[in-house]
Design a protein around this motif. Structure first.
Motif, PDB file in Angstrom:
ATOM      1  N   ALA A 131     -25.614 -32.552 -69.641  1.00  0.00           N
ATOM      2  CA  ALA A 131     -24.330 -32.818 -70.288  1.00  0.00           C
ATOM      3  C   ALA A 131     -24.560 -33.582 -71.588  1.00  0.00           C
ATOM      4  O   ALA A 131     -25.279 -34.587 -71.596  1.00  0.00           O
ATOM      5  N   PRO A 132     -23.963 -33.129 -72.703  1.00  0.00           N
ATOM      6  CA  PRO A 132     -24.152 -33.823 -73.987  1.00  0.00           C
ATOM      7  C   PRO A 132     -23.297 -35.088 -74.057  1.00  0.00           C
ATOM      8  O   PRO A 132     -22.399 -35.221 -74.889  1.00  0.00           O
ATOM      9  N   ALA A 133     -23.575 -36.018 -73.191  1.00  0.00           N
ATOM     10  CA  ALA A 133     -22.809 -37.270 -73.106  1.00  0.00           C
ATOM     11  C   ALA A 133     -23.759 -38.420 -72.815  1.00  0.00           C
ATOM     12  O   ALA A 133     -24.934 -38.215 -72.503  1.00  0.00           O
ATOM     13  N   ASN A 134     -23.229 -39.650 -72.936  1.00  0.00           N
ATOM     14  CA  ASN A 134     -24.053 -40.855 -72.868  1.00  0.00           C
ATOM     15  C   ASN A 134     -25.139 -40.790 -73.931  1.00  0.00           C
ATOM     16  O   ASN A 134     -26.277 -41.204 -73.719  1.00  0.00           O
ATOM     17  N   TRP A 159     -18.770 -40.417 -74.465  1.00  0.00           N
ATOM     18  CA  TRP A 159     -18.572 -40.839 -73.082  1.00  0.00           C
ATOM     19  C   TRP A 159     -17.643 -39.861 -72.358  1.00  0.00           C
ATOM     20  O   TRP A 159     -16.657 -40.217 -71.754  1.00  0.00           O
ATOM     21  N   GLY A 160     -17.993 -38.583 -72.457  1.00  0.00           N
ATOM     22  CA  GLY A 160     -17.221 -37.560 -71.768  1.00  0.00           C
ATOM     23  C   GLY A 160     -17.888 -36.214 -71.962  1.00  0.00           C
ATOM     24  O   GLY A 160     -18.566 -35.973 -72.963  1.00  0.00           O
ATOM     25  N   ALA A 161     -17.727 -35.324 -70.969  1.00  0.00           N
ATOM     26  CA  ALA A 161     -18.378 -34.007 -71.028  1.00  0.00           C
ATOM     27  C   ALA A 161     -17.496 -32.960 -70.359  1.00  0.00           C
ATOM     28  O   ALA A 161     -17.966 -32.140 -69.572  1.00  0.00           O
ATOM     29  N   ARG A 162     -16.205 -32.974 -70.706  1.00  0.00           N
ATOM     30  CA  ARG A 162     -15.276 -32.034 -70.060  1.00  0.00           C
ATOM     31  C   ARG A 162     -14.748 -31.000 -71.044  1.00  0.00           C
ATOM     32  O   ARG A 162     -14.601 -31.271 -72.235  1.00  0.00           O
ATOM     33  N   VAL A 205     -18.618 -29.316 -69.635  1.00  0.00           N
ATOM     34  CA  VAL A 205     -19.174 -28.629 -70.802  1.00  0.00           C
ATOM     35  C   VAL A 205     -20.531 -28.035 -70.491  1.00  0.00           C
ATOM     36  O   VAL A 205     -20.821 -26.884 -70.852  1.00  0.00           O
ATOM     37  N   ASN A 206     -21.393 -28.797 -69.829  1.00  0.00           N
ATOM     38  CA  ASN A 206     -22.746 -28.297 -69.594  1.00  0.00           C
ATOM     39  C   ASN A 206     -22.772 -27.110 -68.640  1.00  0.00           C
ATOM     40  O   ASN A 206     -23.627 -26.227 -68.753  1.00  0.00           O
TER      41      ASN A 206
END
Length: 629
Positions: free
Chosen positions: A465-468, A508-511, A522-523
């Motif tokens: 996931a492209p987050a954090n 700070w999110g991957a939706r 997303v991923n």
């Protein structure tokens, strides 16, 4: 089977391994929008031309901010008749590369009538009348034109200088006639009474003394005399070349040295600085000879015209076309039956198969209703069959939490993700007074987050996931999204951009913007796009193969080998491949009707890994004498 008609020994190559499937790239970004300058489809018919000039460029691939600025200009404002003229496309490209992106396709949008591009491009006409042929329909002229339309053409300046060689006349051997050395047919030469009369560089040539080198029937080189014969001029002869310098303010300076005056020479001005296929594909100008007669008949006029450009001369007559509208961004696909109807906008990006991430930063310059229209066009572009890409959507500027929730509620798609809020960056174009702070500007998040997509894909893979991930190149966010505020945004599919003390600014999110829980992340959506695109591209060999058990087994083996590789990267669940995926391609997936109609059906199931969005630690008390079970 192969034919064997003549007795003998035949050696044939064969393969005992399954065909491999290669994973496609997932980090390539595509954008469309306004730019200061750069490739855009258009056509024009300059005065007295016998054919139109049709320019149909593909989206331009750039791999750095420097390449982008050379192809599309800098960060200065763009557009005409717009309340917001910020160059969002250039800033988004800068943010993409600054956050780890490597490949970017850009389709410039320029709202104008393609046939009217001549009026939108700058030009400077050389002095002198080149119509030396009888009954010429109109005075022929040679013109430097900006290669692409746009008001930036008015900032291009041309400067021309001449260079001379030493005397190039060599006495003939054994008493033979003199010959010219070091020149080719189509080169220009200047004659003088003797070698002492040759001036230094910087002295303008005398047009009456300049001629074009031609080849005699016996292969010798010289210039044509009044009778049309080719001979070596008497006296001293120098090779005359031209250097064309093109300047765009203080941003760019291009120099093209050693150009020739003859149209037949490969280094001729019109050949090096041509419109359609120049040696420098990012050249700013091109040399339009119009209906100029063969240069041998107009050499003097050409020299006089170039002499007039010894000082910097600005092009004139360019404009910014019409105000930008949502339909310009959506664009259209090309018409194969009409070369003048080229793909543009999102339609141009649709023709690039390797794009995996798409954004339209210019959507934010519109009023809300038009931004909704552009965003719908962007989502439709990604949802198109065989598109295999995801959209990064920008919210309107300065929207509150309530407003961005209302904006998000207008869409429902697993092929798009929305990020909030906007970013603050130091204005790179400002030149503040000494001691004064540099002003801030506000930018939408799409360029930054697309760069983070690419960075995460390159470092970990598309399944991560492209987050954090830290957002680079910003001073902060326009709104402070707290823990409680995100608890409202996250369930609705709005990905927060947040600041954490000691951990910097992070995604700070991957939706996705989907109401379907199966495609919430997303991923997961991007992993399936990766699998689908890879299998699609690498199994084209199977089309028209005999549809039987041998083909089915080969397909199964190829896909299973590919999915095992994907599973080993951690993209799929399970402790062994049987738990991570299945592939079926046999009589259970096809009926006789399918076979009769030429259909081979393969059923593939995969178990993707989901992000640990909520990490929970349960802690309780126990006594010191308690026994651990």
């Amino acid at each position: 089977m192969p034919e064997y008609l003549t007795p003998g020994v035949y050696v044939e190559e064969t393969s005992f391994r399954s065909r491999s499937i290669e994973g496609v790239a997932t980090s390539t970004f595509g954008m469309t929008g306004l730019a200061r300058y750069g490739p855009v489809p258009y056509f024009l018919t300059p005065p007295n031309w016998t054919r139109p000039l049709v320019m149909v460029p593909s989206p331009t691939l750039v791999t750095s901010s420097t390449e982008f600025e050379r192809a599309f200009g800098g960060l200065e404002d763009v557009g005409t008749g717009l309340a917001d003229q910020r160059n969002y496309l250039a800033y988004a490209a800068r943010a993409f590369f600054g956050n780890g992106g490597r490949r970017l396709y850009v389709a410039r949008v320029f709202p104008f009538t393609p046939a009217g591009a001549g009026a939108a491009a700058g030009a400077v006409t050389l002095a002198g009348n080149f119509s030396l042929l009888p009954l010429a329909p109109a005075p022929a002229v040679a013109t430097f034109r900006s290669r692409w339309p746009g008001a930036a053409g008015n900032e291009f300046a041309i400067s021309v200088s001449f260079q001379r060689s030493k005397n190039i006349v060599v006495p003939g051997t054994n008493g033979g006639p003199a010959v010219l050395k070091g020149v080719h047919e189509g080169a220009a030469v200047e004659t003088f009474a003797n070698a002492a009369a040759i001036p230094k560089d910087g002295v303008a040539p005398v047009s009456a003394n300049v001629a074009i080198v031609a080849k005699a029937p016996d292969g010798s080189l010289g210039v044509r005399d009044g009778a049309g014969n080719v001979r070596v001029p008497a006296g001293a002869v120098t090779h005359l070349t031209v250097t064309v310098n093109i300047r765009w303010g203080g941003r760019r300076l291009d120099s093209y040295p050693g150009l020739e005056l003859g149209a037949t020479h490969p280094r001729g001005i019109g050949n090096v600085l041509q419109a359609e296929n120049p040696a420098d594909e990012q050249s700013l100008v091109w040399f339009d000879t119009g209906n100029m007669p063969p240069v041998e008949l107009a050499t003097g006029a050409l020299v006089d015209g170039l002499n007039a450009l010894a000082d910097w001369t600005l092009l004139t007559g360019a404009d910014e076309g019409q105000p930008l509208g949502p339909s310009d961004i959506a664009g259209d696909v090309s018409d194969p039956d009409d070369p003048k109807r080229a793909a543009h906008g999102l339609g141009a990006l649709a023709e690039q198969e390797d794009i995996a991430i798409v954004a339209v930063p210019d959507a934010v310059r519109f009023v809300l209703a038009d931004q909704l229209t552009v965003t719908n066009s962007l989502i439709a572009h990604c949802e198109a069959p065989r598109s295999y890409r995801i959209a990064v959507v920008d919210p309107p500027k300065d929207f509150s939490i309530s407003n961005v929730r209302a904006f998000r509620s207008q869409f429902d798609s697993s092929y798009a993700a929305l990020y909030y809020p906007w970013m603050d960056i130091l204005d790179p174009t400002a030149r503040p007074d000494p001691g004064a702070p540099r002003p801030l500007i506000q930018l939408p998040p799409s360029g930054f987050t697309a760069g983070i997509y690419a960075r995460s894909d390159i470092a970990r893979g598309v399944h991560k996931a492209p987050a954090n991930e830290v957002v680079l190149g910003i001073t902060g966010f326009r709104q402070n999204v707290t823990f409680d505020r995100q608890s409202v945004l996250n369930p609705e599919g709005v990905n927060a951009l947040r600041f954490f003390e000691g951990r910097a600014n992070r995604v700070w999110g991957a939706r996705t913007m989907s109401s379907d829980p199966e495609w919430k992340y997303v991923n997961v959506r991007r992993l399936f796009l990766f699998l689908e695109h890879s299998i699609d591209r690498s199994t084209q060999w199977a089309v028209f193969e005999p549809n039987n058990e041998r083909l089915w087994a080969s397909i199964r083996q190829s896909i299973e080998d590919f999915l095992v590789t994907v599973w080993r990267t951690g993209a799929l669940m399970g402790t062994k491949p049987e738990e991570a995926f299945f592939v079926r391609c046999d009589r259970t997936t096809m009926t006789q009707n399918d076979l009769d109609n030429g259909r081979m059906i393969c059923l593939i199931g995969v178990a993707p890994t989901y992000p640990a969005e909520f990490v929970i630690f349960r802690i309780g008390q126990w006594t010191a004498d308690a026994q651990q079970s």
